[in-house]
Design an enzyme around this catalytic site. Structure first.
Site, short mmCIF file in Angstrom:
data_model
loop_
_atom_site.label_atom_id
_atom_site.label_comp_id
_atom_site.label_asym_id
_atom_site.label_seq_id
_atom_site.Cartn_x
_atom_site.Cartn_y
_atom_site.Cartn_z
N ASP A 210 0.91 -1.09 0.02
CA ASP A 210 -0.16 -0.12 0.04
C ASP A 210 0.94 1.25 0.06
OD1 ASP A 210 -1.42 2.24 0.86
OD2 ASP A 210 -2.96 1.17 1.94
N HIS A 211 0.96 2.09 -1.01
CA HIS A 211 2.16 2.78 -1.38
C HIS A 211 1.99 3.87 -0.24
CE1 HIS A 211 -0.41 5.13 -3.86
NE2 HIS A 211 0.15 5.90 -3.89
N HIS A 273 -5.71 2.73 1.32
CA HIS A 273 -4.87 3.81 1.56
C HIS A 273 -5.42 4.48 2.69
CE1 HIS A 273 -2.74 3.06 -1.88
NE2 HIS A 273 -3.61 3.89 -2.90
C1 BG6 Z 1 -3.60 4.50 -6.41
C2 BG6 Z 1 -4.94 4.53 -7.02
O1 BG6 Z 1 -3.58 3.60 -5.58
O2 BG6 Z 1 -3.28 5.87 -5.50
C3 BG6 Z 1 -5.04 5.75 -7.81
O3 BG6 Z 1 -5.28 3.36 -7.80
C4 BG6 Z 1 -4.61 7.07 -7.23
O4 BG6 Z 1 -6.18 5.97 -8.42
C5 BG6 Z 1 -3.13 6.88 -6.58
O5 BG6 Z 1 -4.38 8.26 -8.22
C6 BG6 Z 1 -3.11 8.02 -5.82
O6 BG6 Z 1 -1.70 8.01 -5.00
P1 BG6 Z 1 -0.98 9.40 -4.78
O7 BG6 Z 1 0.38 8.86 -4.07
O8 BG6 Z 1 -0.51 10.35 -5.86
O9 BG6 Z 1 -1.83 10.12 -3.73
#
Ligand code: BG6
Length: 523
Positions: A210-211, A273
């Site tokens: 989960d980045h 997230h």
């Molecule tokens: C991803 C989603 O996990 O996270 C995307 O699938 C989203 O739809 C993205 O745009 C958002 O990541 P960040 O790091 O730009 O907030």
């Protein structure tokens, strides 16, 4: 009291920073081969390959490593290498041009397999690649499989790794599996996927990514809570009135309409997230910094999350879909006009939910408001802790409108922490105004953290699961959101599109909070 602004700062692993003095090197020690399934896809190009190269440039990768790409696209090794070079040129921040001795050493370690994910012959070829890496690059037989493919083939790949005897039972060194989100599309499909994977990999070998958990300010939330004495005594229902967690984006669905139209904001962002952030805010202090100690506490939060009562979904969950509008001065089309999106799509591009946690700390009395949406006014991800008001107002009779305290952890774009409090306005009269103390990462430490994918890839290679989601938490998060998903699937949203691109989101989201005398923080 200072107000600071973010400045461009060097990377945290730059050893020159005096604030880093005495910290051990964070270089990864174990050699390994990284196998990227989905090696020609968007994720590899935009995130994974630039992250791996950046790790190499910052001297974090082990001395002995190799990378094998595996995808359907018919490419040779050289075509793969060229494409990866382009991806680093385009998306690799702060690593410089891919050329010179470091690039030459990196690129010779890349190789490629083209074929379907259920093609037995390709897995034989993978075995050969792994054996060659073992002898040429001394990888000791350690292997990190990374599933960066569409989720429909996750189960298939794991099955074939097992059939080809390339799973953990048969590899010479350690064997780990990194899986991208979404982990299933609802509770039932997530359980099915889990049962396919656990036949081959044990929980200790599975890294569900989960980045958001790799983002520096998210980890700093733990430091804030558990390395200071001043916040934790207030961190409960007695002093906190509500918590707002926002993940707002200005982008639309871009080229991902096909995926997104089947997912929607609740699946795409909230289930993983945003709920993960909620668990970090709400959890009890873990007994140690060990991965499972932390993940035990995260899971307990989800166990204590009150199910949304059937028949009352609209009181707890709101959905929205963007119509046309203007974002950052540019015209933006309606969601239903985006590529690969149905003209009558019922998919939400905005979701907001109100959750309560029934445990000793929160007593079910503190609403956790979660929201996420695309094509909103501003990109802004933050956690806002709204404290209760003072029990008795000594001041404020002369028209002063001072606010209760709040603590905001800004995740992006301006990473930092702000604490708002009330102070006397200079002068003879006793006027009170709300002011804030700000900490900005870049200027505070004179350095910045690694991008999330770098951090998480490195942790997976180190065997550190702390920032990866354990199955029990994934399952519990699906239990929280699945009733809402089902309700939304069964009932068409009659008012879609209900917010203009570039706005604060749908009116119904404001009403969700207004019913309790609250309001969202403005984007
Ligand atoms: C991803 C989603 O996990 O996270 C995307 O699938 C989203 O739809 C993205 O745009 C958002 O990541 P960040 O790091 O730009 O907030």
């Amino acid at each position: 009291m200072t107000t600071t602004t973010t400045v461009a700062a060097p990377r945290v692993d730059g050893e020159q920073n005096p604030l880093r003095a005495g910290l051990p090197s964070s270089r990864i020690t174990d050699p390994c081969t990284i196998v990227l399934f989905g090696a020609t896809g968007d994720l590899t190009m935009r995130m994974l390959m630039p992250a791996l190269y950046s790790l190499r440039v910052h001297d974090m990768l082990p001395a002995d490593f190799a990378i094998v790409g595996y995808s359907r696209t018919q490419w040779s090794d050289d075509q793969f290498r060229e494409a990866m070079k382009r991806s680093i040129q385009q998306f690799g921040a702060d690593v410089g041009a891919p050329e010179g001795a470091i690039w030459d050493d990196f690129v010779r370690r890349l190789s490629y397999i083209s074929g379907d994910f259920d093609d037995v012959a390709c897995y034989e070829s993978l075995r050969k690649h792994l054996e060659e890496d073992l002898s040429e690059f001394q990888t000791r037989g350690n292997v990190l499989y990374y599933l960066a493919t569409p989720p429909v083939v996750f189960g298939e790949i794991v099955k074939h790794l097992d059939l080809a005897k390339l799973g953990p039972e048969d590899t010479k060194g350690w064997c780990r599996l990194v899986i991208e989100k979404p982990f299933g599309t609802d509770l039932v499909s997530a359980r099915k996927l889990q049962s396919q994977i656990e036949r081959v990999f044990s929980e200790k070998q599975i890294y569900r990514i989960d980045h958001y958990l790799g983002k520096e300010p998210v980890q700093d939330l733990l430091a804030l809570r558990f390395s200071n004495v001043i916040f934790e005594p207030l961190w409960n229902y007695r002093y906190i009135k509500s918590v707002q967690i926002t993940a707002a984006e200005t982008v639309g669905v871009e080229q991902r309409g096909g995926y997104y139209d089947r997912a929607g904001a609740l699946r795409d962002m909230i289930q993983n997230h945003v709920i993960n952030l909620m668990t970090l805010v709400a959890m009890e202090p873990p007994v140690s910094a060990d991965a499972d100690a932390l993940r035990d506490e995260k899971f307990k939060v989800l166990r204590a999350t009150r199910p949304i009562p059937a028949g009352r979904m609209d009181e707890f969950a709101v959905r929205g879909q963007y119509g046309e509008g203007e974002v950052a001065g540019k015209e933006a089309p309606a969601y239903r006009s985006e590529p690969d999106v149905g003209a009558k799509s019922n998919t939400e591009t905005f979701a907001a939910v109100k959750l309560s946690i029934d445990n000793w700390r929160w007593g079910g009395q503190v609403p956790f408001y979660l929201r996420s949406g695309k094509r909103l006014k501003r990109k802004n991800s933050e956690i806002a802790i709204e404290f209760r008001n003072v029990p008795h107002r000594l001041f404020g009779e002369m028209g002063d409108q001072f606010e209760a305290n709040s603590l905001v952890v800004r995740i992006q774009p301006e990473e930092g922490i702000s604490l708002s409090f009330n102070a006397k306005y200079p002068g003879q009269a006793m006027h009170i105004r709300t002011v804030s103390m700000d900490f900005a990462y870049g200027s505070g430490f004179g350095t910045k953290g690694a991008p999330a994918y770098e951090r998480l890839l490195a942790d997976a290679m180190r065997g550190n699961q702390t920032l990866f989601t354990r199955w029990d938490a994934v399952e519990a998060a699906w239990e929280v959101v699945t009733p809402v998903l089902e309700y939304w699937e069964d009932t068409r949203a009659k008012d879609f599109p209900n917010y203009a691109a570039g706005s604060q989101g749908p009116k119904a989201a404001d009403e969700l909070l207004a019913r309790e005398g609250e309001a969202w923080r403005q984007l």
